[in-house]
Design a protein around this motif. Structure first.
Motif, PDB file in Angstrom:
ATOM      1  N   SER A  25      33.674  46.555  54.941  1.00 29.07           N
ATOM      2  CA  SER A  25      33.997  46.096  53.602  1.00 29.07           C
ATOM      3  C   SER A  25      32.704  45.625  52.961  1.00 29.07           C
ATOM      4  O   SER A  25      31.714  45.374  53.635  1.00 29.07           O
ATOM      5  CB  SER A  25      35.020  44.963  53.658  1.00 29.07           C
ATOM      6  OG  SER A  25      34.475  43.855  54.348  1.00 29.07           O
ATOM      7  N   GLY A  26      32.728  45.520  51.657  1.00 33.06           N
ATOM      8  CA  GLY A  26      31.540  45.068  50.958  1.00 33.06           C
ATOM      9  C   GLY A  26      31.781  44.929  49.472  1.00 33.06           C
ATOM     10  O   GLY A  26      32.909  45.101  48.992  1.00 33.06           O
ATOM     11  N   PRO A  27      30.733  44.632  48.715  1.00 35.36           N
ATOM     12  CA  PRO A  27      30.857  44.466  47.272  1.00 35.36           C
ATOM     13  C   PRO A  27      30.877  45.820  46.556  1.00 35.36           C
ATOM     14  O   PRO A  27      30.465  46.837  47.105  1.00 35.36           O
ATOM     15  CB  PRO A  27      29.598  43.683  46.907  1.00 35.36           C
ATOM     16  CG  PRO A  27      28.603  44.106  47.933  1.00 35.36           C
ATOM     17  CD  PRO A  27      29.390  44.330  49.197  1.00 35.36           C
ATOM     18  N   ILE A  28      31.347  45.805  45.330  1.00 27.94           N
ATOM     19  CA  ILE A  28      31.351  46.999  44.490  1.00 27.94           C
ATOM     20  C   ILE A  28      30.143  46.928  43.560  1.00 27.94           C
ATOM     21  O   ILE A  28      29.880  45.897  42.955  1.00 27.94           O
ATOM     22  CB  ILE A  28      32.629  47.077  43.648  1.00 27.94           C
ATOM     23  CG1 ILE A  28      33.853  47.123  44.562  1.00 27.94           C
ATOM     24  CG2 ILE A  28      32.589  48.291  42.709  1.00 27.94           C
ATOM     25  CD1 ILE A  28      35.157  46.943  43.818  1.00 27.94           C
ATOM     26  N   VAL A  29      29.434  48.031  43.457  1.00 24.26           N
ATOM     27  CA  VAL A  29      28.310  48.143  42.533  1.00 24.26           C
ATOM     28  C   VAL A  29      28.678  49.236  41.538  1.00 24.26           C
ATOM     29  O   VAL A  29      29.086  50.329  41.933  1.00 24.26           O
ATOM     30  CB  VAL A  29      27.006  48.512  43.275  1.00 24.26           C
ATOM     31  CG1 VAL A  29      25.864  48.670  42.301  1.00 24.26           C
ATOM     32  CG2 VAL A  29      26.692  47.469  44.339  1.00 24.26           C
ATOM     33  N   GLY A  45      32.976  39.925  44.864  1.00 23.67           N
ATOM     34  CA  GLY A  45      33.524  39.754  46.203  1.00 23.67           C
ATOM     35  C   GLY A  45      32.955  40.766  47.178  1.00 23.67           C
ATOM     36  O   GLY A  45      32.352  41.763  46.781  1.00 23.67           O
ATOM     37  N   ASN A  46      33.148  40.498  48.452  1.00 18.61           N
ATOM     38  CA  ASN A  46      32.644  41.359  49.531  1.00 18.61           C
ATOM     39  C   ASN A  46      33.767  41.938  50.378  1.00 18.61           C
ATOM     40  O   ASN A  46      33.527  42.416  51.485  1.00 18.61           O
ATOM     41  CB  ASN A  46      31.707  40.557  50.446  1.00 18.61           C
ATOM     42  CG  ASN A  46      30.456  40.140  49.736  1.00 18.61           C
ATOM     43  OD1 ASN A  46      29.849  40.946  49.037  1.00 18.61           O
ATOM     44  ND2 ASN A  46      30.070  38.887  49.887  1.00 18.61           N
ATOM     45  N   ASP A  47      34.996  41.895  49.867  1.00 19.17           N
ATOM     46  CA  ASP A  47      36.138  42.291  50.686  1.00 19.17           C
ATOM     47  C   ASP A  47      36.817  43.573  50.200  1.00 19.17           C
ATOM     48  O   ASP A  47      38.023  43.723  50.288  1.00 19.17           O
ATOM     49  CB  ASP A  47      37.149  41.154  50.759  1.00 19.17           C
ATOM     50  CG  ASP A  47      37.636  40.700  49.388  1.00 19.17           C
ATOM     51  OD1 ASP A  47      37.002  41.045  48.374  1.00 19.17           O
ATOM     52  OD2 ASP A  47      38.663  39.995  49.332  1.00 19.17           O
ATOM     53  N   ALA A  60      40.127  49.282  43.126  1.00 15.99           N
ATOM     54  CA  ALA A  60      39.524  48.948  44.412  1.00 15.99           C
ATOM     55  C   ALA A  60      40.600  48.445  45.359  1.00 15.99           C
ATOM     56  O   ALA A  60      41.522  47.741  44.952  1.00 15.99           O
ATOM     57  CB  ALA A  60      38.442  47.886  44.243  1.00 15.99           C
ATOM     58  N   LEU A  61      40.474  48.833  46.611  1.00 14.43           N
ATOM     59  CA  LEU A  61      41.381  48.391  47.667  1.00 14.43           C
ATOM     60  C   LEU A  61      40.678  47.302  48.469  1.00 14.43           C
ATOM     61  O   LEU A  61      39.553  47.494  48.930  1.00 14.43           O
ATOM     62  CB  LEU A  61      41.740  49.575  48.564  1.00 14.43           C
ATOM     63  CG  LEU A  61      42.741  49.339  49.681  1.00 14.43           C
ATOM     64  CD1 LEU A  61      44.101  48.948  49.097  1.00 14.43           C
ATOM     65  CD2 LEU A  61      42.873  50.601  50.523  1.00 14.43           C
ATOM     66  N   LYS A  62      41.341  46.166  48.623  1.00 15.39           N
ATOM     67  CA  LYS A  62      40.761  45.034  49.349  1.00 15.39           C
ATOM     68  C   LYS A  62      41.168  45.069  50.823  1.00 15.39           C
ATOM     69  O   LYS A  62      42.097  45.774  51.206  1.00 15.39           O
ATOM     70  CB  LYS A  62      41.200  43.723  48.700  1.00 15.39           C
ATOM     71  CG  LYS A  62      40.730  43.603  47.248  1.00 15.39           C
ATOM     72  CD  LYS A  62      41.147  42.305  46.633  1.00 15.39           C
ATOM     73  CE  LYS A  62      40.124  41.277  47.053  1.00 15.39           C
ATOM     74  NZ  LYS A  62      40.250  40.003  46.340  1.00 15.39           N
TER      75      LYS A  62
END
Length: 155
Positions: A25-29, A45-47, A60-62
Motif C-alpha cells: 500500500s502507499g500514497p497516491i500521486v 494517506g498511505n493506505d 482508490a481502493l484502501k
C-alpha cells in the motif's frame, strides 16, 4: 532483483505475490489536467492498494476494502460512491464506476462460501434466527459451540 517467470495462471501468481507480502500500500500521486479536481483533490494517506480513473474522476481502493473517489460528479461518480468495506477491485468508466464486492451482505462469508453452504449471499441471516450466516458457519466448524453476536447470545 530476481525476475519472476509466470507461465501459468496469472491469478495464482497474484495469490503467491500477495501471500508472500509483496502486495503493498502507499500514497497516491497524481498530475495533469485538474479542471474537476482530479489532481488537487487527490486524497492523502498511505493506505491505498489500487487506483482507477474515469473520464474526469478517480477512484482508490484502501487497505480496509473501502473506496474513495474524487473529481467530476456530474452523474454521481463521486457522491454515489458505495460505503463500507469488502471491495477488492474497482474500475472507472466514462461517467460511471464499478467495484467488486466480496461479501455483499456483510455476514463474513464470501459469495463462493455462501454458495457452498447454501446460504443467501444477499441476506445476512438466511434463516432469520438472529444469527448471521457467518456466525452459524463458524459455530458449526469450530469446537466452540457458544456464539456471541453483537446483538445477542446463542448456544
Amino acid at each position: 532483483m530476481q525476475k519472476l517467470r509466470l507461465r501459468i495462471l496469472p491469478a495464482l501468481a497474484l495469490l503467491v505475490l500477495v501471500s508472500n507480502g509483496m502486495a503493498q500500500s502507499g500514497p497516491i500521486v497524481s498530475w495533469g489536467y485538474d479542471g474537476s479536481g482530479q489532481v488537487s483533490n487527490t486524497p492523502p494517506g498511505n493506505d491505498f492498494v489500487s487506483i482507477a480513473g474515469g473520464e474526469y474522476h478517480s477512484l482508490a481502493l484502501k487497505t480496509d476494502g473501502s473506496i474513495v473517489s474524487w473529481g467530476r460528479d456530474s452523474d454521481g461518480q463521486v457522491s454515489n460512491t458505495p460505503s463500507g468495506t469488502g471491495f477488492v477491485s474497482l474500475a472507472g468508466g466514462y461517467c460511471h464506476s464499478l467495484a467488486l464486492l466480496v461479501d455483499a451482505d456483510g455476514d463474513g462469508l464470501s459469495a463462493s462460501q455462501e454458495a457452498l453452504y447454501g446460504t443467501d449471499p444477499m441476506d445476512q441471516d438466511t434463516d432469520d434466527d438472529g444469527l448471521s450466516d457467518g456466525e452459524e458457519v463458524f459455530a458449526t466448524l469450530s469446537d466452540n459451540r457458544w456464539v456471541q453476536s453483537p446483538h445477542n447470545q446463542h448456544w
